[in-house]
Design an enzyme around this catalytic site. Structure first.
Site, mmCIF file in Angstrom:
data_model
loop_
_atom_site.group_PDB
_atom_site.id
_atom_site.type_symbol
_atom_site.label_atom_id
_atom_site.label_comp_id
_atom_site.label_asym_id
_atom_site.label_seq_id
_atom_site.Cartn_x
_atom_site.Cartn_y
_atom_site.Cartn_z
ATOM 1 C CG HIS A 33 -1.798 -1.070 1.173
ATOM 2 N ND1 HIS A 33 -3.418 -1.313 1.970
ATOM 3 C CD2 HIS A 33 -2.341 -2.025 0.299
ATOM 4 C CE1 HIS A 33 -4.166 -2.067 2.099
ATOM 5 N NE2 HIS A 33 -3.116 -3.093 0.687
ATOM 6 C CD GLU A 60 -13.715 5.048 0.896
ATOM 7 O OE1 GLU A 60 -13.933 4.673 1.233
ATOM 8 O OE2 GLU A 60 -13.268 6.280 0.210
#
Length: 374
Positions: free
Chosen positions: A153, A246
Site C-alpha cells: 500500500h 472509493e
C-alpha cells in the site's frame, strides 16, 4: 486561467456533500468504441507520462525507466536510484514538470530500501539526452517517508495543480491502518508541496511543522489514482479492503475516514462501520462493492472521443477493464466498463486525444486507443 479560478473557488468552499453511488454491480459495456493497438511491451510496467514532444516515460516496477516514442521505440534511461521491488513496492509513478520546456525536470516515486524495510521517496531529476542516450542528472530526493516498513500500500501518485504551482502526492497507509488517522504519521495522506518539496505557507496546518504542515487530506487507504479534472477539482481513488473501493473529491483539511469507516469489510470478514454512520468523515462520491481494484486515473480532455470529455478514465486490476466515470455537479457515476483481458495499471491521455494504457504483467503491453473505424 479559468481552471485556476475554479480551483480557488473549490478550495475556498471545501468539499460539498455529494451523493454516494455503488458502481460495483455494473455490467461490462457491450460495445467498444475504440481500436486497441499494442505499441511496446515491458516487464511489469507501473506508470506512464507524456513529454511535451509526445514521447512517453514508462516505469517498470523492478527499477527501470524508459523513454518511448509513439511508434514503440524504447530507450532505457539511466542512472536510476536503487529500489526495493518486493511485493507491491518498487519504482512507481513518473510525472513531468509543468515547466519541463525550461527546467527539464521529471519526478519519480519509489520504495527506498533500508535496514528496517522500505520507505516511499519522492525525487526529481533533470532528463537530458546526449547522442541519443537519455539520462538523469542531479537526481535528488525531495520527500522521504518514515518510518520504513515491509508492507505494501505505498500510494505514490503525483499530480500537479493546473497552474503548476503545487505538487500533490498520495501516500498509502502501508497496511498500518491506524497511521491514516495519526496526524504525525506520513501514512494514509494526500500531501501538498511546492515543486521543490517544501511546504506551501497556505497549507491548512503549515505552521504546525512536520507531517501536519505537509498534509492536505487524511484518512486514505491505498490511493493509486490522483488527478485534476478539467474544471480544476482534484479527485482521488483508493482501494478498499473486501469491498469499498472509493472515488473521492479532495478538498483541504478533510478526513476520509480510513480505517474507522469503509463501505467494505475486513479480509477476515469482520464488519467495518459504513461512512453514513460517522458523518464527521467525508464519504466517497462513488464506490465499488464488489471491487474493481482501481489503478491509474486520467481525465479526458482530448478531441478524439468528444462524448468522453470531462470523464474519469480508470484502470481496473481486479476488473481487468477500462472504466469510464462521468463526473456531474452532484456526484459521479460509472457509465462504461470495457473488458481489456488484462489488469490495467495506468491510463494517460495524449495531446492528440488518444488514450494510452499499460498492463500489469511480466510482459505488460503499452496500448494506444483510438476511435473504432479510424
Amino acid at each position: 486561467m479559468w481552471r485556476v479560478a475554479v480551483l480557488a473557488l473549490v478550495l475556498a468552499c471545501g468539499c460539498p456533500a455529494l451523493a454516494q453511488t455503488n458502481a460495483g454491480p455494473s455490467a461490462d459495456s457491450p460495445d467498444r468504441p475504440f481500436a486497441a493497438t499494442p505499441v511496446a511491451s515491458f516487464d511489469t510496467p507501473w506508470a506512464i507520462a507524456f513529454l511535451p514532444d509526445g514521447r512517453l516515460l514508462v516505469t517498470e516496477r523492478g527499477g527501470r525507466l524508459f523513454l518511448v516514442t509513439p511508434e514503440g521505440d524504447k530507450r532505457e534511461v539511466s542512472p536510476l536510484p536503487e529500489v526495493d521491488a518486493d511485493g507491491q513496492l518498487g519504482l512507481l509513478d513518473v510525472a513531468v514538470s509543468p515547466r519541463f520546456a525550461t527546467d527539464g525536470l521529471i519526478y519519480l516515486t519509489y520504495a527506498e530500501p533500508g535496514r528496517t524495510g522500505a520507505g516511499l521517496v519522492l525525487a526529481r531529476a533533470r532528463l537530458v539526452e546526449t547522442g541519443g542516450a537519455p539520462r538523469l542528472e542531479n537526481a535528488q530526493p525531495i520527500w522521504r517517508q518514515g518510518p520504513q516498513g515491509r508492507r505494501g500500500h505505498p500510494g505514490g501518485i503525483i499530480a500537479f495543480s493546473p497552474d503548476g504551482a503545487h505538487l500533490f502526492l498520495s501516500v498509502g497507509e502501508r497496511m498500518r491502518g491506524d497511521g491514516a488517522q495519526n496526524p504525525d504519521a506520513p501514512l494514509g495522506k494526500v500531501l501538498r508541496l511546492l515543486p521543490d518539496g517544501t511546504v506551501p505557507p497556505d497549507n491548512p496546518q503549515a505552521a504546525a511543522g512536520g507531517v501536519r504542515a505537509q498534509t492536505w487530506t487524511t484518512g486514505h487507504r491505498n490511493p493509486y489514482g490522483l488527478a485534476f479534472a478539467p474544471d480544476g477539482r482534484l479527485w482521488l481513488h483508493e482501494m478498499g479492503p473486501r469491498g469499498g473501493d472509493e472515488v473521492n473529491l479532495i478538498a483541504p483539511g478533510q478526513n476520509y475516514g480510513w480505517p474507522e469507516v469503509s463501505n467494505g469489510d475486513t479480509y477476515a470478514g469482520l464488519s467495518i462501520p459504513d461512512h453514513d454512520t460517522r458523518p464527521e468523515f467525508t464519504p466517497p462520491v462513488l464506490y465499488w462493492t464488489p471491487v474493481i481494484a482501481p489503478a491509474g486515473l486520467a481525465f479526458y480532455d482530448g478531441p478524439l472521443f468528444p462524448g468522453w470529455w470531462g470523464s474519469a478514465l480508470i484502470g481496473g486490476l481486479r476488473a481487468e477493464a477500462l472504466v469510464r466515470v462521468e463526473i456531474t455537479p452532484d456526484g459521479a457515476r460509472e457509465v462504461d466498463r470495457w473488458p481489456m483481458g488484462a489488469r490495467i495499471r495506468d491510463v494517460a491521455v495524449a495531446a492528440d486525444g488518444a488514450v494510452w494504457l499499460i498492463e500489469d504483467d511480466a510482459r505488460g503491453r503499452l496500448i494506444r486507443l483510438t476511435p473504432a473505424g479510424g
